[in-house]
Design an enzyme around this catalytic site. Structure first.
Site, PDB file in Angstrom:
ATOM      1  N   PHE A 155       0.809  -1.226   0.000  1.00 57.75           N
ATOM      2  CA  PHE A 155       0.000   0.000   0.000  1.00 57.75           C
ATOM      3  C   PHE A 155       0.837   1.269   0.000  1.00 57.75           C
ATOM      4  O   PHE A 155       0.366   2.324  -0.395  1.00 57.75           O
ATOM      5  CB  PHE A 155      -0.939   0.019   1.221  1.00 57.75           C
ATOM      6  CG  PHE A 155      -0.244   0.389   2.509  1.00 57.75           C
ATOM      7  CD1 PHE A 155      -0.018   1.723   2.832  1.00 57.75           C
ATOM      8  CD2 PHE A 155       0.200  -0.581   3.400  1.00 57.75           C
ATOM      9  CE1 PHE A 155       0.644   2.072   3.997  1.00 57.75           C
ATOM     10  CE2 PHE A 155       0.869  -0.243   4.558  1.00 57.75           C
ATOM     11  CZ  PHE A 155       1.086   1.089   4.854  1.00 57.75           C
ATOM     12  N   GLU A 182      -5.088  -3.800  -1.947  1.00 55.29           N
ATOM     13  CA  GLU A 182      -6.530  -3.552  -1.820  1.00 55.29           C
ATOM     14  C   GLU A 182      -6.811  -2.296  -0.992  1.00 55.29           C
ATOM     15  O   GLU A 182      -7.944  -1.826  -0.930  1.00 55.29           O
ATOM     16  CB  GLU A 182      -7.243  -4.781  -1.230  1.00 55.29           C
ATOM     17  CG  GLU A 182      -6.846  -5.173   0.194  1.00 55.29           C
ATOM     18  CD  GLU A 182      -5.592  -6.049   0.256  1.00 55.29           C
ATOM     19  OE1 GLU A 182      -4.666  -5.837  -0.547  1.00 55.29           O
ATOM     20  OE2 GLU A 182      -5.542  -6.930   1.130  1.00 55.29           O
ATOM     21  N   ARG A 183      -5.738  -1.733  -0.373  1.00 56.70           N
ATOM     22  CA  ARG A 183      -5.958  -0.523   0.417  1.00 56.70           C
ATOM     23  C   ARG A 183      -5.783   0.750  -0.423  1.00 56.70           C
ATOM     24  O   ARG A 183      -6.237   1.806  -0.033  1.00 56.70           O
ATOM     25  CB  ARG A 183      -5.029  -0.533   1.627  1.00 56.70           C
ATOM     26  CG  ARG A 183      -5.469  -1.630   2.591  1.00 56.70           C
ATOM     27  CD  ARG A 183      -4.677  -1.644   3.840  1.00 56.70           C
ATOM     28  NE  ARG A 183      -3.501  -2.489   3.727  1.00 56.70           N
ATOM     29  CZ  ARG A 183      -2.631  -2.668   4.700  1.00 56.70           C
ATOM     30  NH1 ARG A 183      -2.823  -2.051   5.843  1.00 56.70           N
ATOM     31  NH2 ARG A 183      -1.604  -3.447   4.546  1.00 56.70           N
ATOM     32  N   SER A 232       5.352  -7.067   3.056  1.00 56.75           N
ATOM     33  CA  SER A 232       5.961  -7.381   4.350  1.00 56.75           C
ATOM     34  C   SER A 232       6.733  -8.705   4.271  1.00 56.75           C
ATOM     35  O   SER A 232       6.460  -9.549   3.414  1.00 56.75           O
ATOM     36  CB  SER A 232       4.860  -7.465   5.407  1.00 56.75           C
ATOM     37  OG  SER A 232       3.935  -8.457   5.025  1.00 56.75           O
ATOM     38  N   CYS A 287       9.696   1.337   3.288  1.00 53.78           N
ATOM     39  CA  CYS A 287      10.576   0.195   3.584  1.00 53.78           C
ATOM     40  C   CYS A 287      11.998   0.667   3.819  1.00 53.78           C
ATOM     41  O   CYS A 287      12.797  -0.023   4.415  1.00 53.78           O
ATOM     42  CB  CYS A 287      10.557  -0.794   2.438  1.00 53.78           C
ATOM     43  SG  CYS A 287      11.235  -0.089   0.940  1.00 53.78           S
TER      44      CYS A 287
HETATM   45  P1  NAD Z   1       1.537  -6.717   2.896  1.00 48.83           P
HETATM   46  O1  NAD Z   1       2.571  -7.773   2.916  1.00 48.83           O
HETATM   47  O2  NAD Z   1       0.479  -6.749   3.931  1.00 48.83           O
HETATM   48  O3  NAD Z   1       0.758  -6.717   1.482  1.00 48.83           O
HETATM   49  C1  NAD Z   1       1.462  -6.686   0.260  1.00 48.83           C
HETATM   50  C2  NAD Z   1       0.608  -7.363  -0.800  1.00 48.83           C
HETATM   51  O4  NAD Z   1       0.435  -8.735  -0.444  1.00 48.83           O
HETATM   52  C3  NAD Z   1      -0.789  -6.766  -0.932  1.00 48.83           C
HETATM   53  O5  NAD Z   1      -1.114  -6.684  -2.298  1.00 48.83           O
HETATM   54  C4  NAD Z   1      -1.678  -7.761  -0.195  1.00 48.83           C
HETATM   55  O6  NAD Z   1      -2.968  -7.850  -0.743  1.00 48.83           O
HETATM   56  C5  NAD Z   1      -0.950  -9.073  -0.372  1.00 48.83           C
HETATM   57  N1  NAD Z   1      -1.115  -9.971   0.785  1.00 48.83           N
HETATM   58  C6  NAD Z   1      -1.168  -9.617   2.099  1.00 48.83           C
HETATM   59  N2  NAD Z   1      -1.293 -10.702   2.867  1.00 48.83           N
HETATM   60  C7  NAD Z   1      -1.333 -11.768   2.041  1.00 48.83           C
HETATM   61  C8  NAD Z   1      -1.450 -13.175   2.240  1.00 48.83           C
HETATM   62  N3  NAD Z   1      -1.548 -13.682   3.463  1.00 48.83           N
HETATM   63  N4  NAD Z   1      -1.449 -13.979   1.169  1.00 48.83           N
HETATM   64  C9  NAD Z   1      -1.337 -13.465  -0.081  1.00 48.83           C
HETATM   65  N5  NAD Z   1      -1.230 -12.135  -0.342  1.00 48.83           N
HETATM   66  C10 NAD Z   1      -1.218 -11.304   0.712  1.00 48.83           C
HETATM   67  O7  NAD Z   1       2.313  -5.315   2.907  1.00 48.83           O
HETATM   68  P2  NAD Z   1       1.693  -3.869   3.059  1.00 48.83           P
HETATM   69  O8  NAD Z   1       1.230  -3.676   4.445  1.00 48.83           O
HETATM   70  O9  NAD Z   1       0.752  -3.582   1.955  1.00 48.83           O
HETATM   71  O10 NAD Z   1       2.991  -2.965   2.783  1.00 48.83           O
HETATM   72  C11 NAD Z   1       3.915  -2.619   3.768  1.00 48.83           C
HETATM   73  C12 NAD Z   1       5.081  -3.576   3.800  1.00 48.83           C
HETATM   74  O11 NAD Z   1       5.746  -3.593   2.520  1.00 48.83           O
HETATM   75  C13 NAD Z   1       6.156  -3.159   4.791  1.00 48.83           C
HETATM   76  O12 NAD Z   1       6.621  -4.303   5.437  1.00 48.83           O
HETATM   77  C14 NAD Z   1       7.225  -2.532   3.918  1.00 48.83           C
HETATM   78  O13 NAD Z   1       8.521  -2.540   4.480  1.00 48.83           O
HETATM   79  C15 NAD Z   1       7.143  -3.404   2.711  1.00 48.83           C
HETATM   80  N6  NAD Z   1       7.734  -2.753   1.551  1.00 48.83           N
HETATM   81  C16 NAD Z   1       8.927  -3.212   1.096  1.00 48.83           C
HETATM   82  C17 NAD Z   1       9.553  -2.587   0.039  1.00 48.83           C
HETATM   83  C18 NAD Z   1      10.888  -3.060  -0.450  1.00 48.83           C
HETATM   84  O14 NAD Z   1      11.323  -2.571  -1.476  1.00 48.83           O
HETATM   85  N7  NAD Z   1      11.561  -3.958   0.227  1.00 48.83           N
HETATM   86  C19 NAD Z   1       8.921  -1.502  -0.596  1.00 48.83           C
HETATM   87  C20 NAD Z   1       7.675  -1.079  -0.134  1.00 48.83           C
HETATM   88  C21 NAD Z   1       7.092  -1.721   0.950  1.00 48.83           C
END
Ligand code: NAD
Length: 506
Positions: A155, A182-183, A232, A287
């Site tokens: 998101f 989805e957010r 994440s 991140c």
């Molecule tokens: P998230 O992991 O909750 O969601 C990311 C994506 O995965 C979303 O599209 C979500 O719908 C999907 N998802 C979530 N749970 C799932 C599951 N159990 N099974 C399948 N799909 C699932 O992350 P977020 O809260 O949207 O974003 C923040 C996180 O992303 C932080 O941890 C941040 O550090 C990380 N991030 C990393 C980078 C990088 O380059 N390393 C860049 C941006 C964000």
């Protein structure tokens, strides 16, 4: 109060059209600044996701066979449409994410860097050619697109991360399916319109909105060749393991816990300014945000904490509609609650609260998801606030006695996304950049995010798989290399069978 009529029902973007959801499952999209629900996003079923994959597969061959110059021309038009529609994009991003206008501008600009790199895809797709590798045989290696590939986004960068995950994939000839967060789905749908206006053929860009059901179908469906995930760490690990099990090429970038090491010779005023922007910008939902400042030596720590305390007290938390705002809300009420709970546990585990972001009026009174800037001193390994990524404005001071101790601690941490050191000592900086086990390293730079034409990825629990986001590695990740040996024989040439392994010595 928002009335029911004002809540928009969103769609997917499949086969070049906005398509209504059929699953009858919806998620709520919030305006984090007001706490109101602004839209309902359809959550795709397995069948809807499969249908989208099939449409992408049908569109792929024609796009693969389109000249690289034509593909680049469309990507260039898309790039220009982003800048022409900047104002509208800013409104959408800020409304659904809560980030400030200036921050959203920065995000768009950095996203465009990866589109710029993709415009140059023909250069990155060039192969290699050797003549006369055997009798009348020439050999060449060429890069071909993979087919249908998927990107799954977080998101916190509604446009930059999807652009970084998908622009090169499209430019090198793939059909791309984005499972947007989805957010923040409205930005992805708006981007779909821009691709359409740029002339991208239907089916080459798809947005499937959804949750686990859509993601699992993308991971399991044999038509999908590659997965680029950003999110994440626990989900990144799951995506990598599951996608790999189903034979896909997977790069999954996870969370970060990024340190700023401060040597005693650094200019502490400069350091404090650098830390505050890098630590609290975007309500710390990056991140590459600095989570922990690590001053070396007690004197450095005491002076630095004094300066930070004063500066943090002046930060303005509020709505993106106010140009004075330094940072806005976090993404959801759950996120706000989790951050506040983490601060409470940090306190009970022995951290000292220097600045308490729970005490701001806006945090207590607004329906928006605000958390004020919080600084915890005397944080130690083993505490939750040290070990876990806290995705919100609760930041740590970890006091260390030496550069060696800082390097040891950072290298032992599960995550290894970004890190930076502030010093005027070249030798200390060189030791740090050599010994530190982190993917993106800064020297006197607050957030060491590589520019779009360099590769971007962390180490350890911050990245599963070998690919990178941004950078030339994208062209490698989204293509497969074929090596072709070619012989055109003269009529009288010998065609006798040979049973020895070809040695090519003739
Ligand atoms: P998230 O992991 O909750 O969601 C990311 C994506 O995965 C979303 O599209 C979500 O719908 C999907 N998802 C979530 N749970 C799932 C599951 N159990 N099974 C399948 N799909 C699932 O992350 P977020 O809260 O949207 O974003 C923040 C996180 O992303 C932080 O941890 C941040 O550090 C990380 N991030 C990393 C980078 C990088 O380059 N390393 C860049 C941006 C964000």
């Amino acid at each position: 109060m928002t009335t029911a009529q004002e809540v928009k029902t969103l769609t997917h973007f499949i086969g070049g059209e906005l398509v209504e959801g059929k699953s009858n499952r919806f998620g709520s999209v919030f305006n984090p600044t007001t706490g109101e629900v602004i839209a309902k996003v359809p959550l795709a079923s397995v069948e809807e996701t499969r249908e989208a994959i099939n449409k992408a597969q049908a569109a792929f061959p024609k796009w693969r066979d389109t000249s690289v110059a034509k593909r680049s021309e469309i990507v260039l038009k898309f790039r220009n449409l982003i800048t022409e529609n900047m104002e509208e994009l800013l409104q959408i991003i800020c409304t659904e994410s809560g980030k400030t206008i200036e921050d959203a501008k920065g995000e768009i600009t950095r996203g465009i860097e990866s589109v710029d790199l993709a415009i140059g895809a023909p250069h990155l797709m060039k192969g290699e050619y050797s003549v006369n590798v055997g009798g009348q045989i020439n050999a060449y290696s060429a890069k071909y697109p993979l087919g249908v590939v998927a990107a799954i986004s977080p998101f916190n960068f509604p446009i930059m991360v999807p652009l970084a995950q998908t622009s090169m994939a499209i430019a090198v000839g793939n059909a791309v399916i984005l499972k947007a967060s989805e957010r923040v789905p409205m930005t992805a749908l708006y981007v779909s319109e821009l691709w359409k206006k740029a002339g991208l053929p239907d089916g080459i860009w798809t947005v499937v909105n959804g949750d686990k059901d859509a993601v699992n179908e993308l991971l399991e469906n044999s038509i999908v060749e590659a997965i680029s995930f950003v999110g994440s760490t626990p989900v990144a690990k799951y995506i990598y393991e599951t996608g790999s099990k189903y034979g896909k090429r997977v790069t999954a970038l996870g969370g970060g816990k990024n340190n700023m090491v401060v040597m005693p010779d650094a200019d502490l005023e400069q350091v404090a300014n650098a830390f505050i922007g890098a630590a609290y910008g975007a309500a710390s939902q990056r991140c590459m945000a600095i989570s922990t400042i690590m001053p070396v030596g007690k004197e450095t720590a005491d002076r630095l904490v004094g300066i930070l305390k004063e500066k943090i007290a002046n930060l303005k938390v509020g709505s993106y509609t106010n140009p004075e705002t330094d940072f806005g809300p976090v993404i959801s009420q759950q996120s706000k609650d989790a951050i506040i709970a983490a601060i409470e546990r940090g306190e009970s585990e022995g951290a000292t609260v220097i600045c308490d972001g729970r005490e701001l009026d806006i945090v207590k009174e607004s329906k928006g998801f605000f958390v004020g800037p919080t600084l915890l001193d005397n944080v130690k390994p083993g505490m939750e606030v040290y070990e876990q990524e806290i995705f919100g404005p609760a930041r740590n001071v970890v006091r260390v006695d030496s550069l060696d101790e800082a390097i040891q601690l950072i290298n032992k941490h599960e995550l290894g996304n970004g890190v930076t050191i502030f010093t005027n000592d070249g030798l200390a900086a060189r030791k740090f950049t050599t010994e530190i086990d982190v993917g993106m390293v800064g020297v006197n730079v607050p957030i060491p995010i590589p520019v779009g034409y360099h590769n971007f990825a962390g180490f350890k629990g911050s990245r599963f798989g070998e690919g990178h986001m941004f950078g030339p590695d994208q062209a490698r990740f989204f293509t497969k290399t074929k090596t072709i040996s070619e012989r055109w024989m003269e009529a009288q040439a010998s065609t006798a069978s040979t049973f020895a392994f070809p040695s090519n010595n003739d």
